[in-house]
Motif scaffolding. Sequence first.
Motif, PDB file in Angstrom:
ATOM      1  N   SER A  43       0.836  -1.198   0.000  1.00 57.96           N
ATOM      2  CA  SER A  43       0.000   0.000   0.000  1.00 57.96           C
ATOM      3  C   SER A  43       0.870   1.248   0.000  1.00 57.96           C
ATOM      4  O   SER A  43       2.035   1.220   0.408  1.00 57.96           O
ATOM      5  N   GLU A  44       0.292   2.332  -0.488  1.00 61.00           N
ATOM      6  CA  GLU A  44       0.924   3.647  -0.429  1.00 61.00           C
ATOM      7  C   GLU A  44      -0.031   4.580   0.288  1.00 61.00           C
ATOM      8  O   GLU A  44      -1.195   4.710  -0.098  1.00 61.00           O
ATOM      9  N   THR A  45       0.444   5.219   1.337  1.00 56.44           N
ATOM     10  CA  THR A  45      -0.444   6.060   2.127  1.00 56.44           C
ATOM     11  C   THR A  45       0.317   7.236   2.712  1.00 56.44           C
ATOM     12  O   THR A  45       1.536   7.186   2.895  1.00 56.44           O
ATOM     13  N   CYS A  92      -4.282  10.956   5.503  1.00 58.50           N
ATOM     14  CA  CYS A  92      -4.325  12.191   4.706  1.00 58.50           C
ATOM     15  C   CYS A  92      -3.783  11.942   3.302  1.00 58.50           C
ATOM     16  O   CYS A  92      -3.105  12.792   2.718  1.00 58.50           O
ATOM     17  N   THR A  93      -4.103  10.773   2.745  1.00 54.93           N
ATOM     18  CA  THR A  93      -3.563  10.379   1.449  1.00 54.93           C
ATOM     19  C   THR A  93      -4.061  11.269   0.319  1.00 54.93           C
ATOM     20  O   THR A  93      -3.310  11.627  -0.577  1.00 54.93           O
ATOM     21  N   GLY A  94      -5.323  11.656   0.306  1.00 57.16           N
ATOM     22  CA  GLY A  94      -5.865  12.454  -0.781  1.00 57.16           C
ATOM     23  C   GLY A  94      -5.383  13.890  -0.740  1.00 57.16           C
ATOM     24  O   GLY A  94      -5.110  14.451   0.327  1.00 57.16           O
ATOM     25  N   ALA A  95      -5.295  14.523  -1.916  1.00 48.85           N
ATOM     26  CA  ALA A  95      -4.800  15.897  -2.003  1.00 48.85           C
ATOM     27  C   ALA A  95      -5.688  16.878  -1.255  1.00 48.85           C
ATOM     28  O   ALA A  95      -5.219  17.924  -0.801  1.00 48.85           O
ATOM     29  N   VAL A 136       1.521  19.688  12.161  1.00 46.18           N
ATOM     30  CA  VAL A 136       1.179  18.327  11.777  1.00 46.18           C
ATOM     31  C   VAL A 136       2.391  17.717  11.086  1.00 46.18           C
ATOM     32  O   VAL A 136       3.108  18.403  10.343  1.00 46.18           O
ATOM     33  N   LEU A 137       2.654  16.457  11.376  1.00 47.53           N
ATOM     34  CA  LEU A 137       3.690  15.696  10.681  1.00 47.53           C
ATOM     35  C   LEU A 137       3.008  14.854   9.610  1.00 47.53           C
ATOM     36  O   LEU A 137       2.174  13.994   9.919  1.00 47.53           O
ATOM     37  N   GLU A 138       3.343  15.120   8.348  1.00 46.59           N
ATOM     38  CA  GLU A 138       2.770  14.389   7.211  1.00 46.59           C
ATOM     39  C   GLU A 138       3.778  13.335   6.765  1.00 46.59           C
ATOM     40  O   GLU A 138       4.854  13.658   6.274  1.00 46.59           O
ATOM     41  N   ASN A 139       3.415  12.075   6.957  1.00 46.54           N
ATOM     42  CA  ASN A 139       4.329  10.964   6.695  1.00 46.54           C
ATOM     43  C   ASN A 139       3.821  10.161   5.503  1.00 46.54           C
ATOM     44  O   ASN A 139       2.717   9.619   5.541  1.00 46.54           O
ATOM     45  N   HIS A 140       4.624  10.101   4.451  1.00 50.79           N
ATOM     46  CA  HIS A 140       4.278   9.372   3.226  1.00 50.79           C
ATOM     47  C   HIS A 140       5.082   8.075   3.214  1.00 50.79           C
ATOM     48  O   HIS A 140       6.315   8.096   3.190  1.00 50.79           O
ATOM     49  N   VAL A 141       4.383   6.948   3.241  1.00 57.37           N
ATOM     50  CA  VAL A 141       5.020   5.630   3.304  1.00 57.37           C
ATOM     51  C   VAL A 141       4.560   4.799   2.109  1.00 57.37           C
ATOM     52  O   VAL A 141       3.360   4.713   1.829  1.00 57.37           O
ATOM     53  N   ALA A 148       2.523  -6.236   6.556  1.00 61.10           N
ATOM     54  CA  ALA A 148       2.254  -4.942   7.177  1.00 61.10           C
ATOM     55  C   ALA A 148       3.523  -4.432   7.866  1.00 61.10           C
ATOM     56  O   ALA A 148       4.401  -5.212   8.254  1.00 61.10           O
ATOM     57  N   LEU A 149       3.625  -3.107   8.007  1.00 64.39           N
ATOM     58  CA  LEU A 149       4.780  -2.481   8.646  1.00 64.39           C
ATOM     59  C   LEU A 149       4.335  -1.715   9.883  1.00 64.39           C
ATOM     60  O   LEU A 149       3.291  -1.049   9.871  1.00 64.39           O
ATOM     61  N   LEU A 150       5.124  -1.782  10.938  1.00 63.90           N
ATOM     62  CA  LEU A 150       4.935  -0.939  12.110  1.00 63.90           C
ATOM     63  C   LEU A 150       5.904   0.226  11.981  1.00 63.90           C
ATOM     64  O   LEU A 150       7.119   0.049  12.033  1.00 63.90           O
ATOM     65  N   VAL A 151       5.353   1.437  11.789  1.00 64.24           N
ATOM     66  CA  VAL A 151       6.154   2.604  11.431  1.00 64.24           C
ATOM     67  C   VAL A 151       6.075   3.662  12.520  1.00 64.24           C
ATOM     68  O   VAL A 151       5.003   3.935  13.070  1.00 64.24           O
ATOM     69  N   SER A 152       7.213   4.256  12.834  1.00 61.76           N
ATOM     70  CA  SER A 152       7.292   5.468  13.650  1.00 61.76           C
ATOM     71  C   SER A 152       8.560   6.193  13.233  1.00 61.76           C
ATOM     72  O   SER A 152       9.665   5.714  13.484  1.00 61.76           O
TER      73      SER A 152
END
Length: 298
Positions: A43-45, A92-95, A136-141, A148-152
Amino acid sequence: MILAILGGCATAPDAPIDVRVSNLPDGDHIVLRTPEVEIPASSETMWCSYGTWDGGDVGIAAYQRVQSAWGHHLRLLFVDDGAPADDTVIDCTGADVLPLDEARPVFFPSTDTDEQIVNALPAGMATPMGEGQRYVLENHVVNTSEAALLVSDVVLLSVVEPATVSTWASPWIAALETLSLPPAQSSSASLDCAIDEPIALLFVRGHQHEWGAGVTLDRVDGAGLVAPLYDSGPWQASYREAAPTTTFWDAPELISAGSTLRTNCQWFNDTDDTLQYPAEMCEVAGMKLGTEPWICRQ
């Protein structure tokens, strides 16, 4: 898409792969860490987490993002007091979920590295961050794995006292977000941004993804004369993370009122699907003189 916010490490057989950032560079940094989020496989989010700065009035002199191998970008954005409460996390994937005129960029780096903070403004220059500023921190993964990934992830800031700042700088960006790139063919698009008040650019850097073919930026004066300011050249896969940069540190590039900044992007979509934002992008961005950001988006 549902993002699972986790309070601890899972131990089940299907637990996500733990890619949380742990080893940080040495140095006297302010550390802003994103909450732990589980990113689904393949996935891309983009996901956003809110906070409030409580460290007094400062100038940001340097910025670094520290992400896992699946991280695409991690941006610090300023928002107004009416934004969601601290520690809120949203997809917050959508523009249109977090438009740039509501969440304002704080700092654009002229280079990228995971080794040390090199995204520094020249000595005596900084961008302001006031006490109580909501952010806000906008994180694109981009999770290309089958698990699945556990991300921080982490943003590192080097800050200075405002009294030590001789020149204030702020970010600028022109972003074409209404993309629809047909499959199996080349495409191109342009974005014209009118300049109502003069701005002085410190650097320019383009941004596309792997289907990009090139980005240029032109200044068009009131008489219609076109002057090139930036040309990425033929786009390469490595440019997604670190595109060529044109700098004007010694002599800021003045864009007069009544002019137009024209961004031109080209792509070749070799997939069977129509590509849209954020799978593909068209941006030019950088820093400029002054304390207020300049944003143009469509």
